[in-house]
Scaffold this motif. Sequence first.
Motif, PDB file in Angstrom:
ATOM      1  N   ALA A  18      14.921  -7.598 -16.666  1.00  0.00           N
ATOM      2  CA  ALA A  18      15.342  -8.279 -15.440  1.00  0.00           C
ATOM      3  C   ALA A  18      16.787  -7.908 -15.122  1.00  0.00           C
ATOM      4  CB  ALA A  18      15.207  -9.789 -15.609  1.00  0.00           C
ATOM      5  N   PRO A  19      17.100  -7.713 -13.841  1.00  0.00           N
ATOM      6  CA  PRO A  19      18.459  -7.299 -13.459  1.00  0.00           C
ATOM      7  C   PRO A  19      19.555  -8.264 -13.912  1.00  0.00           C
ATOM      8  CG  PRO A  19      16.973  -7.084 -11.595  1.00  0.00           C
ATOM      9  CD  PRO A  19      16.214  -7.776 -12.690  1.00  0.00           C
ATOM     10  N   ASP A  20      19.229  -9.528 -14.074  1.00  0.00           N
ATOM     11  CA  ASP A  20      20.243 -10.505 -14.495  1.00  0.00           C
ATOM     12  C   ASP A  20      20.267 -10.749 -16.004  1.00  0.00           C
ATOM     13  OD1 ASP A  20      17.811 -11.782 -14.544  1.00  0.00           O
ATOM     14  OD2 ASP A  20      18.524 -13.640 -13.630  1.00  0.00           O
ATOM     15  N   ASN A  21      19.454 -10.029 -16.759  1.00  0.00           N
ATOM     16  CA  ASN A  21      19.405 -10.213 -18.207  1.00  0.00           C
ATOM     17  C   ASN A  21      20.410  -9.262 -18.871  1.00  0.00           C
ATOM     18  OD1 ASN A  21      18.788 -10.433 -20.918  1.00  0.00           O
ATOM     19  ND2 ASN A  21      16.581 -10.596 -20.570  1.00  0.00           N
ATOM     20  N   LEU A  22      21.652  -9.661 -18.823  1.00  0.00           N
ATOM     21  CA  LEU A  22      22.738  -8.803 -19.318  1.00  0.00           C
ATOM     22  C   LEU A  22      22.665  -8.570 -20.818  1.00  0.00           C
ATOM     23  CD1 LEU A  22      25.677 -10.201 -17.150  1.00  0.00           C
ATOM     24  CD2 LEU A  22      24.110  -8.296 -16.669  1.00  0.00           C
ATOM     25  N   GLU A  23      22.185  -9.555 -21.570  1.00  0.00           N
ATOM     26  CA  GLU A  23      22.082  -9.384 -23.027  1.00  0.00           C
ATOM     27  C   GLU A  23      21.077  -8.294 -23.386  1.00  0.00           C
ATOM     28  OE1 GLU A  23      21.802 -12.371 -21.508  1.00  0.00           O
ATOM     29  OE2 GLU A  23      23.669 -13.364 -22.109  1.00  0.00           O
ATOM     30  N   SER A  24      19.931  -8.290 -22.722  1.00  0.00           N
ATOM     31  CA  SER A  24      18.930  -7.249 -22.996  1.00  0.00           C
ATOM     32  C   SER A  24      19.400  -5.881 -22.527  1.00  0.00           C
ATOM     33  CB  SER A  24      17.599  -7.597 -22.333  1.00  0.00           C
ATOM     34  OG  SER A  24      17.012  -8.703 -22.981  1.00  0.00           O
ATOM     35  N   GLN A  25      20.126  -5.849 -21.414  1.00  0.00           N
ATOM     36  CA  GLN A  25      20.687  -4.583 -20.947  1.00  0.00           C
ATOM     37  C   GLN A  25      21.699  -4.039 -21.947  1.00  0.00           C
ATOM     38  OE1 GLN A  25      22.211  -5.035 -16.968  1.00  0.00           O
ATOM     39  NE2 GLN A  25      20.337  -6.027 -16.275  1.00  0.00           N
ATOM     40  N   ALA A  26      22.520  -4.939 -22.507  1.00  0.00           N
ATOM     41  CA  ALA A  26      23.506  -4.513 -23.502  1.00  0.00           C
ATOM     42  C   ALA A  26      22.818  -3.990 -24.758  1.00  0.00           C
ATOM     43  CB  ALA A  26      24.449  -5.666 -23.841  1.00  0.00           C
ATOM     44  N   LEU A  27      21.743  -4.639 -25.179  1.00  0.00           N
ATOM     45  CA  LEU A  27      21.006  -4.174 -26.352  1.00  0.00           C
ATOM     46  C   LEU A  27      20.372  -2.817 -26.089  1.00  0.00           C
ATOM     47  CD1 LEU A  27      19.787  -4.450 -29.152  1.00  0.00           C
ATOM     48  CD2 LEU A  27      17.939  -5.785 -28.118  1.00  0.00           C
ATOM     49  N   ALA A  28      19.734  -2.654 -24.945  1.00  0.00           N
ATOM     50  CA  ALA A  28      19.126  -1.362 -24.602  1.00  0.00           C
ATOM     51  C   ALA A  28      20.194  -0.265 -24.588  1.00  0.00           C
ATOM     52  CB  ALA A  28      18.421  -1.448 -23.254  1.00  0.00           C
ATOM     53  N   ASN A  29      21.353  -0.588 -24.047  1.00  0.00           N
ATOM     54  CA  ASN A  29      22.458   0.369 -24.016  1.00  0.00           C
ATOM     55  C   ASN A  29      22.921   0.720 -25.427  1.00  0.00           C
ATOM     56  OD1 ASN A  29      24.348   1.960 -22.560  1.00  0.00           O
ATOM     57  ND2 ASN A  29      25.902   0.437 -23.002  1.00  0.00           N
ATOM     58  N   ARG A  30      23.040  -0.269 -26.299  1.00  0.00           N
ATOM     59  CA  ARG A  30      23.440   0.001 -27.692  1.00  0.00           C
ATOM     60  C   ARG A  30      22.417   0.876 -28.413  1.00  0.00           C
ATOM     61  NH1 ARG A  30      24.825  -5.451 -27.611  1.00  0.00           N
ATOM     62  NH2 ARG A  30      23.038  -6.026 -28.892  1.00  0.00           N
ATOM     63  N   LEU A  31      21.159   0.745 -28.040  1.00  0.00           N
ATOM     64  CA  LEU A  31      20.105   1.577 -28.625  1.00  0.00           C
ATOM     65  C   LEU A  31      20.095   2.986 -28.040  1.00  0.00           C
ATOM     66  CD1 LEU A  31      17.183  -0.995 -28.756  1.00  0.00           C
ATOM     67  CD2 LEU A  31      18.462  -0.050 -30.702  1.00  0.00           C
ATOM     68  N   GLY A  32      20.909   3.214 -27.007  1.00  0.00           N
ATOM     69  CA  GLY A  32      20.992   4.539 -26.409  1.00  0.00           C
ATOM     70  C   GLY A  32      20.157   4.723 -25.158  1.00  0.00           C
ATOM     71  N   SER A  33      19.509   3.663 -24.696  1.00  0.00           N
ATOM     72  CA  SER A  33      18.717   3.760 -23.470  1.00  0.00           C
ATOM     73  C   SER A  33      19.630   3.741 -22.253  1.00  0.00           C
ATOM     74  CB  SER A  33      17.724   2.596 -23.381  1.00  0.00           C
ATOM     75  OG  SER A  33      16.716   2.737 -24.345  1.00  0.00           O
ATOM     76  N   GLN A  34      19.103   4.259 -21.158  1.00  0.00           N
ATOM     77  CA  GLN A  34      19.831   4.295 -19.892  1.00  0.00           C
ATOM     78  C   GLN A  34      18.982   3.636 -18.813  1.00  0.00           C
ATOM     79  OE1 GLN A  34      20.545   8.405 -19.066  1.00  0.00           O
ATOM     80  NE2 GLN A  34      21.694   8.731 -20.936  1.00  0.00           N
ATOM     81  N   LYS A  35      19.663   3.031 -17.843  1.00  0.00           N
ATOM     82  CA  LYS A  35      18.934   2.465 -16.707  1.00  0.00           C
ATOM     83  C   LYS A  35      18.412   3.618 -15.872  1.00  0.00           C
ATOM     84  CE  LYS A  35      21.257   0.141 -13.654  1.00  0.00           C
ATOM     85  NZ  LYS A  35      21.906  -0.928 -12.864  1.00  0.00           N
ATOM     86  N   LEU A  36      17.098   3.624 -15.626  1.00  0.00           N
ATOM     87  CA  LEU A  36      16.462   4.723 -14.913  1.00  0.00           C
ATOM     88  C   LEU A  36      16.251   4.421 -13.434  1.00  0.00           C
ATOM     89  CD1 LEU A  36      13.807   5.602 -17.632  1.00  0.00           C
ATOM     90  CD2 LEU A  36      16.034   6.692 -17.254  1.00  0.00           C
ATOM     91  N   LYS A  37      15.678   3.247 -13.134  1.00  0.00           N
ATOM     92  CA  LYS A  37      15.404   2.903 -11.736  1.00  0.00           C
ATOM     93  C   LYS A  37      14.852   1.486 -11.644  1.00  0.00           C
ATOM     94  CE  LYS A  37      10.679   4.687 -11.841  1.00  0.00           C
ATOM     95  NZ  LYS A  37       9.719   5.592 -11.228  1.00  0.00           N
ATOM     96  N   PRO A  38      14.932   0.883 -10.457  1.00  0.00           N
ATOM     97  CA  PRO A  38      14.233  -0.381 -10.243  1.00  0.00           C
ATOM     98  C   PRO A  38      12.729  -0.106 -10.205  1.00  0.00           C
ATOM     99  CG  PRO A  38      15.714   0.109  -8.405  1.00  0.00           C
ATOM    100  CD  PRO A  38      15.717   1.295  -9.313  1.00  0.00           C
ATOM    101  N   THR A  39      11.941  -1.064 -10.666  1.00  0.00           N
ATOM    102  CA  THR A  39      10.493  -0.877 -10.646  1.00  0.00           C
ATOM    103  C   THR A  39       9.809  -2.220 -10.496  1.00  0.00           C
ATOM    104  OG1 THR A  39       8.667   0.264 -11.758  1.00  0.00           O
ATOM    105  CG2 THR A  39      10.166  -0.995 -13.157  1.00  0.00           C
ATOM    106  N   GLN A  40       8.488  -2.217 -10.502  1.00  0.00           N
ATOM    107  CA  GLN A  40       7.698  -3.424 -10.359  1.00  0.00           C
ATOM    108  C   GLN A  40       6.734  -3.533 -11.518  1.00  0.00           C
ATOM    109  OE1 GLN A  40       5.879  -3.117  -6.445  1.00  0.00           O
ATOM    110  NE2 GLN A  40       6.234  -5.311  -6.206  1.00  0.00           N
ATOM    111  N   LEU A  41       6.538  -4.752 -11.972  1.00  0.00           N
ATOM    112  CA  LEU A  41       5.511  -5.025 -12.962  1.00  0.00           C
ATOM    113  C   LEU A  41       4.169  -5.182 -12.247  1.00  0.00           C
ATOM    114  CD1 LEU A  41       7.406  -7.663 -15.132  1.00  0.00           C
ATOM    115  CD2 LEU A  41       6.975  -5.269 -15.694  1.00  0.00           C
TER     116      LEU A  41
END
Length: 68
Positions: free
Chosen positions: A18-41
Amino acid sequence: MDYVFDHLGWLHVVHTIAPDNLESQALANRLGSQKLKPTQLPEPYSHQPVELWGQTRDQWQTHRQKRR
C-alpha cells in the motif's frame, strides 16, 4: 529471499505494498527491492491502491554481496 531464489529457482520476486505503508516500503528497500509501478490487485481488492515492488535474482545476489 535466499530460499525462493536458491531453492525454488524463482527469477523474480514482487511485493504489493500500500502506498501509505512506509514500514513495508522500508523493509522492501532494505531487501534491495525497488518500486516498479502502481498496480491493482484482483477482485475483491481491486479498489485498494497498491504499488508493485520487486527485484530479480541477479539484483538480490548483488545486493546480498554488498551487505556482507
